[in-house]
Design an enzyme around this catalytic site. Structure first.
Site, PDB file in Angstrom:
ATOM      1  N   ARG A  72       0.610  -1.359   0.048  1.00 31.67           N
ATOM      2  CA  ARG A  72       0.100   0.003  -0.124  1.00 31.67           C
ATOM      3  C   ARG A  72       0.779   1.208  -0.014  1.00 31.67           C
ATOM      4  O   ARG A  72       0.422   2.395  -0.034  1.00 31.67           O
ATOM      5  CB  ARG A  72      -0.874  -0.045   1.121  1.00 31.67           C
ATOM      6  CG  ARG A  72      -2.508  -0.366   0.899  1.00 31.67           C
ATOM      7  CD  ARG A  72      -2.830  -0.334   2.228  1.00 31.67           C
ATOM      8  NE  ARG A  72      -4.382  -0.437   2.303  1.00 31.67           N
ATOM      9  CZ  ARG A  72      -5.378  -1.413   2.138  1.00 31.67           C
ATOM     10  NH1 ARG A  72      -4.824  -2.391   2.506  1.00 31.67           N
ATOM     11  NH2 ARG A  72      -6.492  -0.950   2.258  1.00 31.67           N
ATOM     12  N   ARG A 100     -17.165  -3.860  11.364  1.00 27.30           N
ATOM     13  CA  ARG A 100     -15.791  -3.213  11.426  1.00 27.30           C
ATOM     14  C   ARG A 100     -16.194  -1.739  11.594  1.00 27.30           C
ATOM     15  O   ARG A 100     -16.757  -0.796  10.945  1.00 27.30           O
ATOM     16  CB  ARG A 100     -15.562  -3.437   9.919  1.00 27.30           C
ATOM     17  CG  ARG A 100     -14.577  -4.557   9.652  1.00 27.30           C
ATOM     18  CD  ARG A 100     -14.227  -4.780   8.228  1.00 27.30           C
ATOM     19  NE  ARG A 100     -13.148  -3.715   7.912  1.00 27.30           N
ATOM     20  CZ  ARG A 100     -12.645  -3.567   6.855  1.00 27.30           C
ATOM     21  NH1 ARG A 100     -12.617  -4.784   5.719  1.00 27.30           N
ATOM     22  NH2 ARG A 100     -12.012  -2.706   6.298  1.00 27.30           N
TER      23      ARG A 100
END
Ligand code: B4P
Length: 191
Positions: free
Chosen positions: A89, A134
């Site tokens: 990333r 989440r």
């Protein structure tokens, strides 16, 4: 070995498509998001550190994530290949991955980059937030922060692989099956 990177902004469907791709191509799935969430669930010190960043929509520090991938590669010596999901990333993570692959005598074959509009990303992530549990999906500001983090730090990873001619772009909107077929078509051309 067949080593693939599934790339795209948060909510672009990396996790969704990974589940199907690993079955079809017999690859070991390495999702840094899943690995981090597992550390959080087990309340390890790594998990507690990572949670601080993830809850704000920020990337976890490179050293933490690279260390996790290093040990995952070491504990899977005999696989047909890896599907990296959500990793690398940052360009620093990409360079570290190249070194780790070289140590194994292999390399990344292709980066599959999924393109999805920002509006669609917001819709998908907030919808998942209604059911996923989440914490990084429920808050609109956190979702926006993740997308900003993607533009500021992650988009450059595609440039890193472009220099080696390893990037293919796939439209990430439409049915899950249609996107899967487009990804398979690109992979089949490479193997
Ligand atoms: P990740 O776990 O990688 O998650 P993600 O980017 O949010 O999701 P993904 O793209 O996999 O989307 P999904 O298939 O689930 O990262 C979470 C956090 O971990 C990051 O913010 C960061 O803090 C940390 N982290 C992870 N890796 C890191 C690294 N390498 N370095 C630093 N930090 C790191 O799909 C999303 C939703 O869309 C789902 O609800 C799905 O059902 C839906 N969907 C999928 N495909 C669809 C389609 N075709 N049409 C409609 N809906 C669709």
């Amino acid at each position: 070995m067949l080593n693939l990177i599934l790339f795209g902004p948060p909510g672009s469907g990396k996790g969704t498509q990974s589940e199907k791709l690993i079955v079809k191509y017999g690859l070991k799935h390495l999702s840094t998001g899943d690995l981090l969430r597992s550390e959080i669930a087990q309340q390890t010190s790594l998990g507690l550190e990572a949670k601080n960043f993830m809850d704000k929509g920020q990337l976890v520090p490179d050293a933490v994530v690279i260390g996790m991938i290093r040990s995952a590669l070491e504990t899977n010596p005999d696989v047909k290949g890896f599907l990296f999901d959500g990793f690398p990333r940052t360009p620093a993570q990409a360079a570290a991955l190249d070194e780790l692959m070289e140590l194994k005598g292999t390399s990344i074959n292709t980066m599959l980059a999924m393109e999805v509009s920002e509006q669609e990303l917001m819709i998908r992530l907030l919808k998942r937030g209604e059911t996923s549990g989440r914490s990084d999906d429920t808050n609109e500001e956190v979702v926006k922060a993740r997308i900003t983090e993607y533009h500021n730090k992650t988009a450059a990873v595609a440039d890193y692989y472009h220099q080696f001619g390893k990037v293919v772009t796939v439209k990430g909107e439409g049915s899950i099956e249609a996107i899967f077929n487009s990804l398979c078509k690109e992979i089949d051309q490479k193997i």
